[in-house]
Design an enzyme around this catalytic site. Structure first.
Site, PDB file in Angstrom:
ATOM      1  N   GLY A 183       0.832  -1.194   0.000  1.00  0.00           N
ATOM      2  CA  GLY A 183       0.000   0.000   0.000  1.00  0.00           C
ATOM      3  C   GLY A 183       0.864   1.240   0.000  1.00  0.00           C
ATOM      4  O   GLY A 183       2.013   1.201   0.454  1.00  0.00           O
TER       5      GLY A 183
ATOM      6  N   CYS B 182       5.791   0.097   7.211  1.00  0.00           N
ATOM      7  CA  CYS B 182       5.431   1.249   6.398  1.00  0.00           C
ATOM      8  C   CYS B 182       6.619   1.611   5.518  1.00  0.00           C
ATOM      9  O   CYS B 182       7.751   1.615   5.996  1.00  0.00           O
ATOM     10  CB  CYS B 182       5.079   2.419   7.320  1.00  0.00           C
ATOM     11  SG  CYS B 182       4.601   3.905   6.444  1.00  0.00           S
ATOM     12  N   LEU B 183       6.360   1.916   4.244  1.00  0.00           N
ATOM     13  CA  LEU B 183       7.461   2.255   3.336  1.00  0.00           C
ATOM     14  C   LEU B 183       8.162   3.552   3.766  1.00  0.00           C
ATOM     15  O   LEU B 183       9.296   3.781   3.379  1.00  0.00           O
ATOM     16  CB  LEU B 183       6.950   2.369   1.895  1.00  0.00           C
ATOM     17  CG  LEU B 183       6.440   1.054   1.278  1.00  0.00           C
ATOM     18  CD1 LEU B 183       5.929   1.297  -0.137  1.00  0.00           C
ATOM     19  CD2 LEU B 183       7.528  -0.020   1.279  1.00  0.00           C
TER      20      LEU B 183
ATOM     21  N   HIS C  94      -2.767   7.706   6.653  1.00  0.00           N
ATOM     22  CA  HIS C  94      -1.742   8.594   6.074  1.00  0.00           C
ATOM     23  C   HIS C  94      -2.356   9.900   5.579  1.00  0.00           C
ATOM     24  O   HIS C  94      -1.724  10.949   5.630  1.00  0.00           O
ATOM     25  CB  HIS C  94      -1.033   7.913   4.891  1.00  0.00           C
ATOM     26  CG  HIS C  94       0.123   7.048   5.272  1.00  0.00           C
ATOM     27  ND1 HIS C  94       1.248   7.551   5.894  1.00  0.00           N
ATOM     28  CD2 HIS C  94       0.357   5.724   5.098  1.00  0.00           C
ATOM     29  CE1 HIS C  94       2.119   6.559   6.087  1.00  0.00           C
ATOM     30  NE2 HIS C  94       1.590   5.434   5.623  1.00  0.00           N
TER      31      HIS C  94
ATOM     32  N   GLN D 235       3.042  10.062   1.007  1.00  0.00           N
ATOM     33  CA  GLN D 235       4.320   9.350   1.093  1.00  0.00           C
ATOM     34  C   GLN D 235       5.232   9.627  -0.102  1.00  0.00           C
ATOM     35  O   GLN D 235       6.408   9.291  -0.068  1.00  0.00           O
ATOM     36  CB  GLN D 235       4.090   7.830   1.209  1.00  0.00           C
ATOM     37  CG  GLN D 235       3.464   7.426   2.531  1.00  0.00           C
ATOM     38  CD  GLN D 235       3.319   5.913   2.602  1.00  0.00           C
ATOM     39  OE1 GLN D 235       2.353   5.359   2.097  1.00  0.00           O
ATOM     40  NE2 GLN D 235       4.292   5.254   3.195  1.00  0.00           N
TER      41      GLN D 235
ATOM     42  N   HIS E 131      -4.601   1.611   7.319  1.00  0.00           N
ATOM     43  CA  HIS E 131      -3.253   2.181   7.451  1.00  0.00           C
ATOM     44  C   HIS E 131      -3.048   3.298   6.413  1.00  0.00           C
ATOM     45  O   HIS E 131      -2.555   4.376   6.734  1.00  0.00           O
ATOM     46  CB  HIS E 131      -2.229   1.049   7.278  1.00  0.00           C
ATOM     47  CG  HIS E 131      -0.791   1.468   7.239  1.00  0.00           C
ATOM     48  ND1 HIS E 131       0.151   0.976   8.129  1.00  0.00           N
ATOM     49  CD2 HIS E 131      -0.112   2.303   6.405  1.00  0.00           C
ATOM     50  CE1 HIS E 131       1.327   1.517   7.837  1.00  0.00           C
ATOM     51  NE2 HIS E 131       1.205   2.318   6.793  1.00  0.00           N
ATOM     52  N   GLU E 132      -3.473   3.030   5.172  1.00  0.00           N
ATOM     53  CA  GLU E 132      -3.271   4.024   4.099  1.00  0.00           C
ATOM     54  C   GLU E 132      -4.167   5.244   4.290  1.00  0.00           C
ATOM     55  O   GLU E 132      -3.730   6.375   4.078  1.00  0.00           O
ATOM     56  CB  GLU E 132      -3.505   3.399   2.723  1.00  0.00           C
ATOM     57  CG  GLU E 132      -2.574   2.235   2.363  1.00  0.00           C
ATOM     58  CD  GLU E 132      -1.103   2.505   2.644  1.00  0.00           C
ATOM     59  OE1 GLU E 132      -0.674   3.670   2.542  1.00  0.00           O
ATOM     60  OE2 GLU E 132      -0.386   1.551   2.994  1.00  0.00           O
TER      61      GLU E 132
HETATM   62 ZN    ZN Z   1       2.472   3.564   5.701  1.00  0.00          ZN
END
Ligand code: ZN
Length: 174
Positions: free
Chosen positions: A45, A94-95, A140, A50, A136-137
């Site tokens: 995701g 998380c990226l 963000h 991000q 989660h996304e």
């Molecule tokens: Zn994340």
């Protein structure tokens, strides 16, 4: 086209992202870039903040069975319209916070409404990993990270690690 991923700590990850008025070709291209960036990472995701774009857009693909066809999804203005009372614990990553994982408790299933790539309204219910990922996304988009669910002490520890990680990365490049 792959885009560079913004790493925590960064003020761009703490901002509330703006809603999208109209799914233009430009925004469709942005969603494609986000999917390319996510698959390359690899991740399941990615949210627009991000990659430093403060818009309410997320992409995800949580298919993890080997050999199963990919299911890339792009959601404009996604919102959780209802969530289950039952909860689920997943070890999240998380990226924007590479190499850090922690257990997070969230509703086990959520119904999400969003606008798709064609500008059409969609609604669907997700459970398991998909439910965790979509929540989660969406977090963000409200400037919230999974580490915000942890104790302040744990969060500080992770943030300190990340400051060091970013410093090392900057020196490597120099
Ligand atoms: Zn994340």
């Amino acid at each position: 086209m792959k885009r560079p991923i913004v790493l925590h700590p960064d003020p761009r990850l703490k901002k509330v992202a703006a809603p999208i008025d109209d799914v233009s070709d430009e925004l469709r291209a942005l969603a494609d870039d986000m999917l390319a960036t996510m698959y390359d990472a690899p991740g399941i995701g990615l949210a627009a903040p991000q990659i430093g774009v403060s818009l309410r857009l997320i992409v995800l693909d949580c298919v993890k069975e080997e050999g199963a066809p990919p299911r890339p999804m792009a959601m404009f203005n996604p919102e959780v319209v209802s969530s289950s009372d039952e909860t689920n614990v997943y070890e999240e990553g998380c990226l924007s916070i590479p190499e850090i994982y922690a257990d997070v408790t969230r509703p086990e299933a959520v119904t999400v409404r969003w606008i798709d790539m064609n500008g059409a309204e969609q609604e669907d219910t997700f459970d398991g990993l998909w439910a965790t990922c979509v929540q989660h996304e969406i977090d963000h988009l409200d400037g919230k990270l999974f580490i915000d669910y942890l104790s302040p002490l744990k969060r500080q520890l992770i943030t300190r690690k990340m400051v060091k990680f970013k410093r090392n990365k900057a020196t490597e490049k120099a």
